[in-house]
Design a protein around this motif. Structure first.
Motif, PDB file in Angstrom:
ATOM      1  N   GLY A 128       0.622  -1.130   0.164  1.00 43.07           N
ATOM      2  CA  GLY A 128      -0.088  -0.050   0.235  1.00 43.07           C
ATOM      3  C   GLY A 128       0.660   1.060   0.001  1.00 43.07           C
ATOM      4  N   TYR A 129       2.216   1.117   0.075  1.00 48.20           N
ATOM      5  CA  TYR A 129       2.961   2.405  -0.140  1.00 48.20           C
ATOM      6  C   TYR A 129       3.458   2.779  -1.411  1.00 48.20           C
ATOM      7  CZ  TYR A 129       3.070   1.827   4.956  1.00 48.20           C
ATOM      8  OH  TYR A 129       2.781   1.415   6.387  1.00 48.20           O
ATOM      9  N   SER A 130       3.388   4.089  -1.647  1.00 49.69           N
ATOM     10  CA  SER A 130       3.703   4.545  -2.987  1.00 49.69           C
ATOM     11  C   SER A 130       5.482   4.733  -2.893  1.00 49.69           C
ATOM     12  CB  SER A 130       3.314   6.221  -2.985  1.00 49.69           C
ATOM     13  OG  SER A 130       1.786   6.085  -3.065  1.00 49.69           O
ATOM     14  N   ARG A 131       5.942   4.958  -1.654  1.00 48.03           N
ATOM     15  CA  ARG A 131       7.554   4.847  -1.836  1.00 48.03           C
ATOM     16  C   ARG A 131       8.114   4.178  -0.694  1.00 48.03           C
ATOM     17  NH1 ARG A 131       6.378   5.963  -6.307  1.00 48.03           N
ATOM     18  NH2 ARG A 131       7.204   7.898  -7.551  1.00 48.03           N
ATOM     19  N   PRO A 149       8.532  -3.920  -5.549  1.00 49.01           N
ATOM     20  CA  PRO A 149       9.042  -3.379  -6.504  1.00 49.01           C
ATOM     21  C   PRO A 149      10.310  -2.409  -6.377  1.00 49.01           C
ATOM     22  CG  PRO A 149       6.704  -3.734  -6.617  1.00 49.01           C
ATOM     23  CD  PRO A 149       7.193  -3.990  -5.310  1.00 49.01           C
ATOM     24  N   GLU A 150      11.329  -2.607  -7.553  1.00 50.33           N
ATOM     25  CA  GLU A 150      12.336  -1.732  -7.248  1.00 50.33           C
ATOM     26  C   GLU A 150      12.100  -0.291  -7.595  1.00 50.33           C
ATOM     27  OE1 GLU A 150      16.252  -2.845  -8.728  1.00 50.33           O
ATOM     28  OE2 GLU A 150      15.431  -4.950  -9.258  1.00 50.33           O
ATOM     29  N   GLU A 151      11.207  -0.008  -8.359  1.00 47.76           N
ATOM     30  CA  GLU A 151      10.629   1.603  -8.622  1.00 47.76           C
ATOM     31  C   GLU A 151       9.952   1.905  -7.438  1.00 47.76           C
ATOM     32  OE1 GLU A 151       7.572  -1.174 -10.436  1.00 47.76           O
ATOM     33  OE2 GLU A 151       9.627  -1.192 -10.330  1.00 47.76           O
ATOM     34  N   LYS A 152       9.624   1.553  -6.500  1.00 47.29           N
ATOM     35  CA  LYS A 152       9.088   1.892  -5.257  1.00 47.29           C
ATOM     36  C   LYS A 152      10.396   2.150  -4.317  1.00 47.29           C
ATOM     37  CE  LYS A 152       4.581  -0.179  -4.553  1.00 47.29           C
ATOM     38  NZ  LYS A 152       3.718  -0.674  -3.398  1.00 47.29           N
TER      39      LYS A 152
END
Length: 353
Positions: A128-131, A149-152
């Protein structure tokens, strides 16, 4: 912009709590509406700090901020079940609220590596976290192995260099400074992770060459029977200046006045005290159990001999010139990016993910 920081708040003055306090101060100084949901054991009144001491209090307060669309930034260690339950509860679905989490502990990789179920729970808790902010590359790699995910993921030290502001020097610190040449300093905690026994053994070695030596120790547990027993066994009772528990600004004043700061830990994350010493222009000696900032004198973890040698080096060569990181501007920019609306097909908008 409205930001809710969730985590421990001083006292006691642990690394996570100090970072939350400093980030809160940074945001307030820049006109951001920022509130702390204090889940620790402090309870001392402070502006815009809400203490919650039961799960019910925490749940009700958090739900209110989520409904109102605040950006929520959770700060936790990530090295125990309670920490991951906190992460999971703050990451529940709430379309109006962006979520960020910083995972602080150097023990996190070991904790997650011990169990498939732990890694699975971590992946679900962070969904649930964007970053997700990792304080070190080792923490980031552990989270990647969980399937985050690495993009996070963002890697940045939990340190606000602009907020390192020593308070007045206390009488006890000044007296220790007058008595001891050189004066070392160490943050203490009863946990064996902090390396008290190792420090005492190295101190005994150093005293043979430095007759005026003293070690100023601050933090909880300095008057416990275990502490006194270890000091007696290593024959360093007469070398110790017991400062007890200090306010953070007082601890900074002590570090600023000492000849070297020592961090003899057996495990570590991105230790805020190491960066504080470097920012204050004080030589810092720390174990090599994790990545250390440029300018740190590192010794082999667990080796009292190497610790003593590195203290000698630090006292001889002095501090390095360093540029301290500041998470304040980085996180403020991140909050702003996440709160920007994204236009979807048909004119519908939502916050950036």
């Amino acid at each position: 912009m409205r930001v809710l920081l969730v985590g421990d708040y001083p006292p006691p003055h642990g690394g996570v709590a100090v970072h939350v306090q400093q980030l809160h101060g940074y945001l307030r100084e820049r006109g951001v509406e920022a509130v702390v949901l204090d889940i620790g054991k402090g309870g001392r009144p402070a502006p815009d700090v809400i203490p919650v001491r039961t799960p019910t209090q925490y749940g009700k307060r958090l739900a209110g901020f989520l409904r109102e669309g605040w950006t929520v930034h959770v700060h936790t260690s990530g090295n125990n079940p309670k920490s991951w339950m906190l992460a999971a509860t703050a990451g529940v679905r709430a379309p109006r609220s962006q979520r960020v989490i910083t995972l602080h502990s150097g023990l996190l990789p070991e904790y997650l590596a011990a169990s498939v179920s732990r890694r699975a729970f971590a992946r679900v808790a962070l969904a649930g976290y964007s970053r997700v902010v990792a304080v070190s590359e080792a923490v980031r790699e552990a989270l990647v192995r969980c399937g985050v995910p690495e993009e996070k993921l963002v890697v940045y030290p939990a340190f606000c260099g602009s907020q390192v502001r020593p308070g007045p020097v206390t009488q006890a610190v000044q007296e220790a400074r007058n008595r001891r040449r050189p004066l070392l300093a160490m943050a203490h905690h009863p946990s064996p992770v902090y390396g008290r026994g190792l420090m005492f053994r190295a101190l005994r070695m150093l005293a043979n060459d430095l007759p005026g030596l003293g070690l100023a120790v601050f933090g909880p547990g300095t008057r416990s029977e275990a502490f006194l027993r270890d000091a007696r066994e290593c024959q360093v009772e007469e070398l110790i200046e017991d400062m007890g528990e200090l306010e953070h600004s007082q601890a900074l004043a002590l570090i600023a006045r000492c000849d070297a700061f020592v961090r003899p830990t057996t495990h570590d994350g991105d230790a805020i005290s190491v960066r504080e010493a470097l920012a204050l222009g004080v030589p810092c000696v720390a174990s090599d159990v994790c990545g250390r900032p440029h300018g740190t004198y590192t010794f082999r973890g667990g080796s009292a001999v190497d610790l003593a040698d590195q203290v000698h080096r630090a006292l001889t060569h002095g501090p390095a010139q360093v540029v301290s990181p500041d998470a304040g501007p980085v996180l403020l920019k991140l909050y702003g990016e996440l709160s920007q609306p994204v236009v979807l097909g048909g004119g519908e908008t939502h916050a950036a993910q």
